[in-house]
Write a protein that holds these residues in place. Structure first.
Motif, PDB file in Angstrom:
ATOM      1  N   ASN A  30       0.965   5.882 -33.682  1.00  0.00           N
ATOM      2  CA  ASN A  30       1.001   4.626 -32.930  1.00  0.00           C
ATOM      3  C   ASN A  30       2.371   4.377 -32.329  1.00  0.00           C
ATOM      4  O   ASN A  30       2.482   3.950 -31.180  1.00  0.00           O
ATOM      5  N   ILE A  31       3.406   4.639 -33.084  1.00  0.00           N
ATOM      6  CA  ILE A  31       4.768   4.450 -32.571  1.00  0.00           C
ATOM      7  C   ILE A  31       4.975   5.336 -31.352  1.00  0.00           C
ATOM      8  O   ILE A  31       5.494   4.893 -30.324  1.00  0.00           O
ATOM      9  N   LYS A  32       4.535   6.595 -31.446  1.00  0.00           N
ATOM     10  CA  LYS A  32       4.691   7.530 -30.326  1.00  0.00           C
ATOM     11  C   LYS A  32       3.895   7.053 -29.112  1.00  0.00           C
ATOM     12  O   LYS A  32       4.386   7.077 -27.985  1.00  0.00           O
ATOM     13  N   ILE A  33       2.658   6.605 -29.333  1.00  0.00           N
ATOM     14  CA  ILE A  33       1.815   6.131 -28.229  1.00  0.00           C
ATOM     15  C   ILE A  33       2.432   4.907 -27.558  1.00  0.00           C
ATOM     16  O   ILE A  33       2.491   4.828 -26.328  1.00  0.00           O
ATOM     17  N   ILE A  34       2.911   3.966 -28.337  1.00  0.00           N
ATOM     18  CA  ILE A  34       3.526   2.749 -27.781  1.00  0.00           C
ATOM     19  C   ILE A  34       4.758   3.124 -26.959  1.00  0.00           C
ATOM     20  O   ILE A  34       4.984   2.575 -25.880  1.00  0.00           O
ATOM     21  N   ARG A  35       5.541   4.078 -27.438  1.00  0.00           N
ATOM     22  CA  ARG A  35       6.709   4.525 -26.671  1.00  0.00           C
ATOM     23  C   ARG A  35       6.294   5.142 -25.343  1.00  0.00           C
ATOM     24  O   ARG A  35       6.944   4.940 -24.317  1.00  0.00           O
ATOM     25  N   ILE A  36       5.216   5.888 -25.342  1.00  0.00           N
ATOM     26  CA  ILE A  36       4.738   6.509 -24.099  1.00  0.00           C
ATOM     27  C   ILE A  36       4.234   5.443 -23.136  1.00  0.00           C
ATOM     28  O   ILE A  36       4.501   5.491 -21.943  1.00  0.00           O
ATOM     29  N   PHE A  37       3.478   4.451 -23.660  1.00  0.00           N
ATOM     30  CA  PHE A  37       3.032   3.353 -22.804  1.00  0.00           C
ATOM     31  C   PHE A  37       4.237   2.641 -22.177  1.00  0.00           C
ATOM     32  O   PHE A  37       4.220   2.307 -20.995  1.00  0.00           O
ATOM     33  N   THR A  38       5.263   2.402 -22.972  1.00  0.00           N
ATOM     34  CA  THR A  38       6.464   1.739 -22.467  1.00  0.00           C
ATOM     35  C   THR A  38       7.139   2.590 -21.396  1.00  0.00           C
ATOM     36  O   THR A  38       7.552   2.079 -20.353  1.00  0.00           O
ATOM     37  N   LYS A  39       7.225   3.886 -21.635  1.00  0.00           N
ATOM     38  CA  LYS A  39       7.822   4.797 -20.658  1.00  0.00           C
ATOM     39  C   LYS A  39       7.034   4.767 -19.339  1.00  0.00           C
ATOM     40  O   LYS A  39       7.620   4.712 -18.262  1.00  0.00           O
ATOM     41  N   MET A  40       5.704   4.767 -19.450  1.00  0.00           N
ATOM     42  CA  MET A  40       4.860   4.721 -18.258  1.00  0.00           C
ATOM     43  C   MET A  40       5.068   3.412 -17.491  1.00  0.00           C
ATOM     44  O   MET A  40       5.149   3.397 -16.273  1.00  0.00           O
ATOM     45  N   ARG A  41       5.157   2.311 -18.232  1.00  0.00           N
ATOM     46  CA  ARG A  41       5.366   1.009 -17.593  1.00  0.00           C
ATOM     47  C   ARG A  41       6.705   0.981 -16.862  1.00  0.00           C
ATOM     48  O   ARG A  41       6.804   0.483 -15.749  1.00  0.00           O
ATOM     49  N   ASN A  42       7.748   1.549 -17.485  1.00  0.00           N
ATOM     50  CA  ASN A  42       9.059   1.605 -16.847  1.00  0.00           C
ATOM     51  C   ASN A  42       9.023   2.452 -15.584  1.00  0.00           C
ATOM     52  O   ASN A  42       9.626   2.091 -14.567  1.00  0.00           O
ATOM     53  N   LEU A  43       8.333   3.590 -15.641  1.00  0.00           N
ATOM     54  CA  LEU A  43       8.215   4.442 -14.455  1.00  0.00           C
ATOM     55  C   LEU A  43       7.502   3.709 -13.330  1.00  0.00           C
ATOM     56  O   LEU A  43       7.903   3.788 -12.169  1.00  0.00           O
ATOM     57  N   LEU A  44       6.442   2.985 -13.675  1.00  0.00           N
ATOM     58  CA  LEU A  44       5.705   2.248 -12.652  1.00  0.00           C
ATOM     59  C   LEU A  44       6.550   1.136 -12.046  1.00  0.00           C
ATOM     60  O   LEU A  44       6.520   0.913 -10.840  1.00  0.00           O
ATOM     61  N   SER A  45       7.327   0.448 -12.888  1.00  0.00           N
ATOM     62  CA  SER A  45       8.164  -0.628 -12.337  1.00  0.00           C
ATOM     63  C   SER A  45       9.278  -0.043 -11.476  1.00  0.00           C
ATOM     64  O   SER A  45       9.644  -0.626 -10.457  1.00  0.00           O
ATOM     65  N   ASP A  46       9.820   1.122 -11.874  1.00  0.00           N
ATOM     66  CA  ASP A  46      10.825   1.789 -11.036  1.00  0.00           C
ATOM     67  C   ASP A  46      10.222   2.165  -9.695  1.00  0.00           C
ATOM     68  O   ASP A  46      10.837   1.982  -8.645  1.00  0.00           O
ATOM     69  N   ASN A  47       9.002   2.697  -9.714  1.00  0.00           N
ATOM     70  CA  ASN A  47       8.322   3.063  -8.470  1.00  0.00           C
ATOM     71  C   ASN A  47       8.074   1.841  -7.607  1.00  0.00           C
ATOM     72  O   ASN A  47       8.193   1.902  -6.385  1.00  0.00           O
ATOM     73  N   LEU A  48       7.728   0.726  -8.234  1.00  0.00           N
ATOM     74  CA  LEU A  48       7.477  -0.502  -7.489  1.00  0.00           C
ATOM     75  C   LEU A  48       8.742  -0.981  -6.799  1.00  0.00           C
ATOM     76  O   LEU A  48       8.720  -1.331  -5.621  1.00  0.00           O
TER      77      LEU A  48
END
Length: 178
Positions: free
Chosen positions: A113-131
């Protein structure tokens, strides 16, 4: 738990490839989570159903028949046994995955779960950077469009001046004549 987390060697790409976009939400399927937790899917589902009050609709939902059929067709298989989906799967959002750690109490479940949450956070950061990049590019495009219009305006003024000069009669020169 620290030892389990250190021994957990699941590449980020494996988890990232298991994240799907369903109902405009990034979700993980119950069977994929069960595989990551190294438990049977029916055990995971049983634990969720026993604690269903912890999983509101924005944490977990079951796919409708149409969604399941659409999801299956994306993989080009019609045999539900091939995909391991005899029943409509439960899908978990990021918050649902976080809630699973309180339902499945194994050290592995917590580490995954910790690993999955970190990946979700990383994905969200990438999307906000792209935005933010996309917004900057749109701003630059607007400036370029305005500059193009301004340049066209300058050239039209220059054309008018050249035309005026050509249409003005020759004036008598003043001063000393040689």
């Amino acid at each position: 738990m620290k030892k389990e987390e250190e021994n957990l060697i699941i590449p980020d790409e494996i988890i990232t490839n298991k994240i799907y976009l369903i109902r405009n939400q990034k979700v993980l399927l119950d069977r994929d989570l069960a595989e990551l937790y190294q438990v049977e899917t029916k055990l995971l589902k049983r634990q969720v159903r026993r604690n269903i009050e912890r999983f509101p609709d924005d944490f977990m939902f079951e796919l409708t028949k149409d969604e399941l059929q659409n999801w299956r067709s994306q993989f080009g298989t019609s045999n539900s046994d091939k995909m391991g989906l005899r029943y409509a799967p439960m899908v978990f959002t990021e918050q649902g995955v976080a809630m699973l750690s309180s339902v499945l109490k194994s050290d592995r479940a917590i580490a995954v779960n910790i690993k999955i949450i970190r990946i979700f956070t990383k994905m969200r950061n990438l999307l906000s950077d792209n935005l933010s990049l996309r917004l900057e590019i749109e701003g630059i495009k607007k400036k370029l469009t305005n500059q193009d219009k301004n340049i066209e305006l300058v050239f039209s003024y220059l054309d008018e001046l050249v035309e005026k000069k050509e249409n003005t009669p020759e004036r008598n020169k003043i001063g000393y004549k040689i």
